[in-house]
Design an enzyme around this catalytic site. Structure first.
Site, PDB file in Angstrom:
ATOM      1  N   HIS A   1       0.843  -1.209   0.000  1.00  0.00           N
ATOM      2  CA  HIS A   1       0.000   0.000   0.000  1.00  0.00           C
ATOM      3  C   HIS A   1       0.879   1.260   0.000  1.00  0.00           C
ATOM      4  CE1 HIS A   1      -3.111  -2.548   2.367  1.00  0.00           C
ATOM      5  NE2 HIS A   1      -3.677  -2.296   1.209  1.00  0.00           N
TER       6      HIS A   1
ATOM      7  N   LYS B   1     -17.444  -5.981   7.157  1.00  0.00           N
ATOM      8  CA  LYS B   1     -16.131  -6.625   7.122  1.00  0.00           C
ATOM      9  C   LYS B   1     -15.610  -6.807   8.548  1.00  0.00           C
ATOM     10  CE  LYS B   1     -12.681  -6.447   3.535  1.00  0.00           C
ATOM     11  NZ  LYS B   1     -11.940  -5.608   2.612  1.00  0.00           N
TER      12      LYS B   1
ATOM     13  N   ARG C   1      -2.379  -6.183  -8.397  1.00  0.00           N
ATOM     14  CA  ARG C   1      -1.300  -7.149  -8.152  1.00  0.00           C
ATOM     15  C   ARG C   1      -1.372  -8.297  -9.142  1.00  0.00           C
ATOM     16  NH1 ARG C   1      -3.076  -7.574  -2.071  1.00  0.00           N
ATOM     17  NH2 ARG C   1      -4.984  -7.218  -3.234  1.00  0.00           N
TER      18      ARG C   1
ATOM     19  N   SER D   1      -2.963  -7.598   3.057  1.00  0.00           N
ATOM     20  CA  SER D   1      -3.191  -7.476   4.501  1.00  0.00           C
ATOM     21  C   SER D   1      -3.522  -8.833   5.114  1.00  0.00           C
ATOM     22  CB  SER D   1      -4.336  -6.502   4.765  1.00  0.00           C
ATOM     23  OG  SER D   1      -4.023  -5.228   4.266  1.00  0.00           O
TER      24      SER D   1
HETATM   25  P1  ADP Z   1      -9.967  -3.255  -0.262  1.00  0.00           P
HETATM   26  O1  ADP Z   1     -10.707  -3.971   0.817  1.00  0.00           O
HETATM   27  O2  ADP Z   1     -10.657  -2.011  -0.746  1.00  0.00           O
HETATM   28  O3  ADP Z   1      -9.472  -4.123  -1.393  1.00  0.00           O
HETATM   29  P2  ADP Z   1      -7.202  -3.151   0.629  1.00  0.00           P
HETATM   30  O4  ADP Z   1      -6.668  -2.400   1.789  1.00  0.00           O
HETATM   31  O5  ADP Z   1      -7.073  -4.636   0.663  1.00  0.00           O
HETATM   32  O6  ADP Z   1      -8.694  -2.681   0.505  1.00  0.00           O
HETATM   33  O7  ADP Z   1      -6.526  -2.637  -0.723  1.00  0.00           O
HETATM   34  C1  ADP Z   1      -6.631  -1.308  -1.141  1.00  0.00           C
HETATM   35  C2  ADP Z   1      -6.026  -1.164  -2.517  1.00  0.00           C
HETATM   36  O8  ADP Z   1      -4.626  -1.410  -2.462  1.00  0.00           O
HETATM   37  C3  ADP Z   1      -6.564  -2.177  -3.545  1.00  0.00           C
HETATM   38  O9  ADP Z   1      -6.647  -1.534  -4.805  1.00  0.00           O
HETATM   39  C4  ADP Z   1      -5.497  -3.248  -3.589  1.00  0.00           C
HETATM   40  O10 ADP Z   1      -5.471  -3.926  -4.823  1.00  0.00           O
HETATM   41  C5  ADP Z   1      -4.249  -2.409  -3.391  1.00  0.00           C
HETATM   42  N1  ADP Z   1      -3.138  -3.187  -2.851  1.00  0.00           N
HETATM   43  C6  ADP Z   1      -3.148  -4.008  -1.781  1.00  0.00           C
HETATM   44  N2  ADP Z   1      -1.947  -4.597  -1.592  1.00  0.00           N
HETATM   45  C7  ADP Z   1      -1.136  -4.117  -2.583  1.00  0.00           C
HETATM   46  C8  ADP Z   1       0.231  -4.346  -2.969  1.00  0.00           C
HETATM   47  N3  ADP Z   1       0.998  -5.226  -2.310  1.00  0.00           N
HETATM   48  N4  ADP Z   1       0.713  -3.677  -4.028  1.00  0.00           N
HETATM   49  C9  ADP Z   1      -0.086  -2.826  -4.724  1.00  0.00           C
HETATM   50  N5  ADP Z   1      -1.375  -2.571  -4.437  1.00  0.00           N
HETATM   51  C10 ADP Z   1      -1.906  -3.211  -3.387  1.00  0.00           C
END
Ligand code: ADP
Length: 159
Positions: free
Chosen positions: A17, A41, A90, A128
């Site tokens: 992130h 969630k 990803r 996460s």
């Molecule tokens: P959500 O529940 O909205 O998917 P996340 O916190 O899991 O929330 O992810 C937020 C955004 O960050 C999403 O677009 C996800 O694809 C992106 N993301 C998560 N992990 C990574 C990573 N390792 N590299 C790039 N983008 C990521």
């Protein structure tokens, strides 16, 4: 001024992130990292814990702000003068979800563009939920998350 919103659950924020935040902050005048609250969630960290971690890690980026919202992200973007939503991509499985999300957003407001940044190769596997699994299995996650995340895990271990 080009304002972008980067929404997510950030449960917890990872180096993946953070890399998206760093890169977006170079492209846009202002980036709002938005903790999107989804009451359905089941999150490992509370809203306050997630916000605290986010506030801490974006301190080096002067054009990045943190906020949270309990509603449609696109509605938030509109209210705050943002014209872009940022998402990270990803793997192929992300695409399917993001495609549906983008289609829904387009239906609501065609003026707000979604911009997708490809994950850095070495950060592609970080999510996460994966971090949580690794931590719970006793694996050292210190090179995958910011320091404050590890501290928060330790502090809330008995949750
Ligand atoms: P959500 O529940 O909205 O998917 P996340 O916190 O899991 O929330 O992810 C937020 C955004 O960050 C999403 O677009 C996800 O694809 C992106 N993301 C998560 N992990 C990574 C990573 N390792 N590299 C790039 N983008 C990521």
């Amino acid at each position: 001024m080009k304002i972008a919103v980067y929404p997510g659950s950030f449960d917890p924020i990872t180096n993946g992130h953070l890399d998206i935040i760093r890169r977006a902050s170079k492209i846009f005048d202002k980036v709002i990292v938005l903790l999107a609250i989804n009451p359905e969630k089941n999150c490992r960290f509370s809203k306050e814990e997630r916000l605290n971690m986010l506030v801490e890690v974006v301190k080096p980026y002067k054009n990045v702000e943190i906020d949270s919202y309990n509603g449609l992200v696109i509605e938030y973007a509109r209210k705050h003068g943002a014209s872009v939503l940022i998402r990270g991509l990803r793997v192929v499985s992300d695409f399917e979800y993001e495609w549906a999300y983008a289609a829904a957003n387009e239906y609501i407001d065609k003026e707000i563009e979604m911009v997708f940044l490809m994950a850095r190769k070495e950060l592609t596997f970080i999510s996460s939920s994966q971090i949580d699994e690794l931590y719970n299995s006793g694996v050292d996650i210190s090179s995958l998350v910011p320091k404050i995340v590890l501290e928060t895990y330790t502090r809330t271990r008995n949750k």
